[in-house]
Design an enzyme around this catalytic site. Structure first.
Site, PDB file in Angstrom:
ATOM      1  N   SER A 245      20.063  35.423 -76.872  1.00  0.00           N
ATOM      2  CA  SER A 245      19.325  34.163 -76.885  1.00  0.00           C
ATOM      3  C   SER A 245      19.540  33.424 -75.586  1.00  0.00           C
ATOM      4  CB  SER A 245      19.763  33.287 -78.066  1.00  0.00           C
ATOM      5  OG  SER A 245      21.008  32.694 -77.759  1.00  0.00           O
ATOM      6  N   LYS A 246      18.693  32.426 -75.407  1.00  0.00           N
ATOM      7  CA  LYS A 246      18.703  31.657 -74.169  1.00  0.00           C
ATOM      8  C   LYS A 246      20.090  31.089 -73.874  1.00  0.00           C
ATOM      9  CE  LYS A 246      15.377  28.475 -72.181  1.00  0.00           C
ATOM     10  NZ  LYS A 246      14.255  27.632 -72.540  1.00  0.00           N
ATOM     11  N   ARG A 247      20.741  30.627 -74.931  1.00  0.00           N
ATOM     12  CA  ARG A 247      22.053  30.023 -74.739  1.00  0.00           C
ATOM     13  C   ARG A 247      23.053  31.023 -74.176  1.00  0.00           C
ATOM     14  NH1 ARG A 247      24.389  28.810 -79.449  1.00  0.00           N
ATOM     15  NH2 ARG A 247      22.601  29.556 -80.622  1.00  0.00           N
ATOM     16  N   ARG A 248      22.791  32.318 -74.397  1.00  0.00           N
ATOM     17  CA  ARG A 248      23.751  33.328 -73.954  1.00  0.00           C
ATOM     18  C   ARG A 248      23.311  33.995 -72.657  1.00  0.00           C
ATOM     19  NH1 ARG A 248      23.620  33.740 -79.486  1.00  0.00           N
ATOM     20  NH2 ARG A 248      25.602  33.107 -80.336  1.00  0.00           N
TER      21      ARG A 248
END
Ligand code: GLU
Length: 463
Positions: A245-248
């Protein structure tokens, strides 16, 4: 295959092209190309509030960058509203769909009551016509939604191209909304009408859609439409084992382009992530097309491996045509606001490319040729010592009078260390720090040869 293979990718333009979608697009594309079929691009823009033209542009650019050329499309769902309405009308007439006048408040109350009873949330069939059933009076001022009359018993079974046989009971699913009150279709309905109209034979998509497939199969059947085959590809997990995901970290294709990855490396890496052909790790686009027949897709989630991607990219940096590599490096310079002439970049990539995993790294190595350097105080203190400074001036003088080539530069350096009683690394490190801004480089004579003589002499002067 008897009929022409037709596959599609159907991204929602609510953001950039996600790596997971890119991989599914790649499989769909390769499968169509393998079978001499067609690949269709459909933009699923029915989430009007979140869809943007900017996302469409980014998706198209990423597809083009990866070389996933489509034979038809982009086809926009929002331009097909009349068609969905017409199919809904047919279904209403055939009794496979019905109007539902439940208000959002009633649906909320239904949900709360089901939760209180510990039941799964589902539409309770208030407006579903049944033989002998009297429907409630139609309330004034409520625009109805259209619901699909899902079969109430039996199972939906399909032989998934990736996961094998899957069965889901009709009791598990309810009468879903197919057309909202504003006339915009929901995903599960539009996707069926489109896959039918576009004569899609094989649907590859992320396995988050497995639970949608029974509804879609039931709608296909209600329409008397031929079923495509479905292949649900497992998710990609990040380095930490969580869904990518974007956060990662970077999850958009564009981010990798900017970070200096080559499209052939991304194509190779993404294809191999969740699919295999024997032990082959490095393969060309043509090999992928000739091998990709839909088999050997992994049933388990793939693990994103940044180090492996870097290794694959380094392979392509080393092996692609140098003129092309130079073009890509030049693009990195443009991002930095520098525009060196192409041939000036091209004549320097060969010396550095073997030590680079990305074109960003290659641009970093070439920067000293096109911009001033700022050696760090630490490097200066360590390498440009009082013991070496006189030798740097000697070298500077010698370089003024030689032929400007590697052999002559090498001879001048050797004479200088002999004259000053230094060891090669002492002088070479100091020269590197002053001229290139770093203490490690390829062979110093080869590096210097690629600078204009006067740049080298001016930087040595600073010692
Ligand atoms: N718009 C859907 C998505 O982006 C497409 C799913 C499908 O391929 O059916 O997930």
């Amino acid at each position: 295959m008897t009929s022409t293979v037709r596959t599609r990718i159907a991204p929602s333009p609510t953001g950039f092209l996600h790596l997971g979608t890119a991989r599914t697009a790649l499989y769909s594309w390769a499968f169509a190309r393998h079978h001499g079929g067609q690949f269709v691009l459909r933009i699923e823009d029915t989430d009007v509030a979140r869809s943007t033209q900017d996302s469409v542009d980014q998706i198209l650019a990423s597809m083009q960058w990866l070389g996933l050329d489509c034979d038809e499309g982009p086809i926009y769902q929002m331009q097909r509203l009349d068609r969905y309405r017409a199919v809904v009308d047919q279904m209403l007439a055939a009794g496979t769909a019905y109007r539902c006048y439940c208000t959002p408040q009633e649906l909320d109350a239904m949900k709360a009551a089901q939760e209180a009873r510990g039941e799964k949330r589902r539409y309770d069939g208030t407006w579903r016509p049944e033989p002998g059933k009297v429907l409630p009076p139609i309330p004034a001022g409520v625009e109805p939604v259209i619901r699909f009359c899902n079969p109430t018993d039996g199972d939906v079974t399909w032989n998934d191209l990736v996961k094998g046989p899957i069965t889901i009971g009709n009791r598990e699913i309810d009468d879903l909304i197919i057309l909202r009150a504003d006339g915009v279709p929901t995903y599960n309905f539009a996707v069926v009408v489109d896959d039918w109209d576009m004569r899609i034979t094989h649907v590859f998509r992320g396995d988050e859609h497995v639970n949608n497939t029974p509804w879609q199969i039931n709608i296909f059947n209600a329409l008397g439409a031929p079923l495509p085959l479905f292949g649900h590809v497992p998710v990609i997990l990040g380095d930490d084992g969580q869904k990518l995901s974007k956060r990662r970290g970077a999850v958009s294709v564009t981010a990798y382009e900017e970070a200096g990855y080559l499209p052939e490396a991304m194509l190779n890496y993404l294809a191999r992530l969740g699919w295999s052909h024997g032990d082959d790790e490095l393969f060309t686009r043509e090999q992928l097309v000739s091998w990709f027949d839909g088999s050997h897709l992994s049933k388990s989630p793939a693990q994103w491996d940044a180090a492996k991607l870097s290794w694959v990219n380094a392979h392509y940096v080393k092996t692609v045509d140098e003129a092309r590599l130079a073009t890509l490096v030049a693009q990195q310079f443009v991002r930095r606001g520098i525009a060196p002439p192409m041939d000036e970049v091209a004549r320097r990539v060969a010396l550095f490319k073997d030590r680079c995993a990305t074109t960003v790294e290659l641009a970093d190595w070439l920067m000293p040729y096109f911009a001033d350097v700022q050696p760090s105080p630490d490097d200066l203190a360590t390498h440009v010592t009082e013991a070496v400074k006189p030798a740097l001036q000697t070298l500077r003088d010698k370089l003024a009078g030689i032929e400007w080539n590697k052999a002559a530069i090498n001879a001048a350096i050797k004479e200088t260390i002999a004259a000053h009683g230094l060891k090669m690394p002492q002088l070479a490190h100091a020269v590197r720090v002053l001229v290139c801004g770093r203490a490690q480089t390829p062979s110093i004579d080869a590096v210097l040869e690629l600078f204009p003589r006067e740049t080298v002499r001016a930087r040595l002067q600073g010692a």
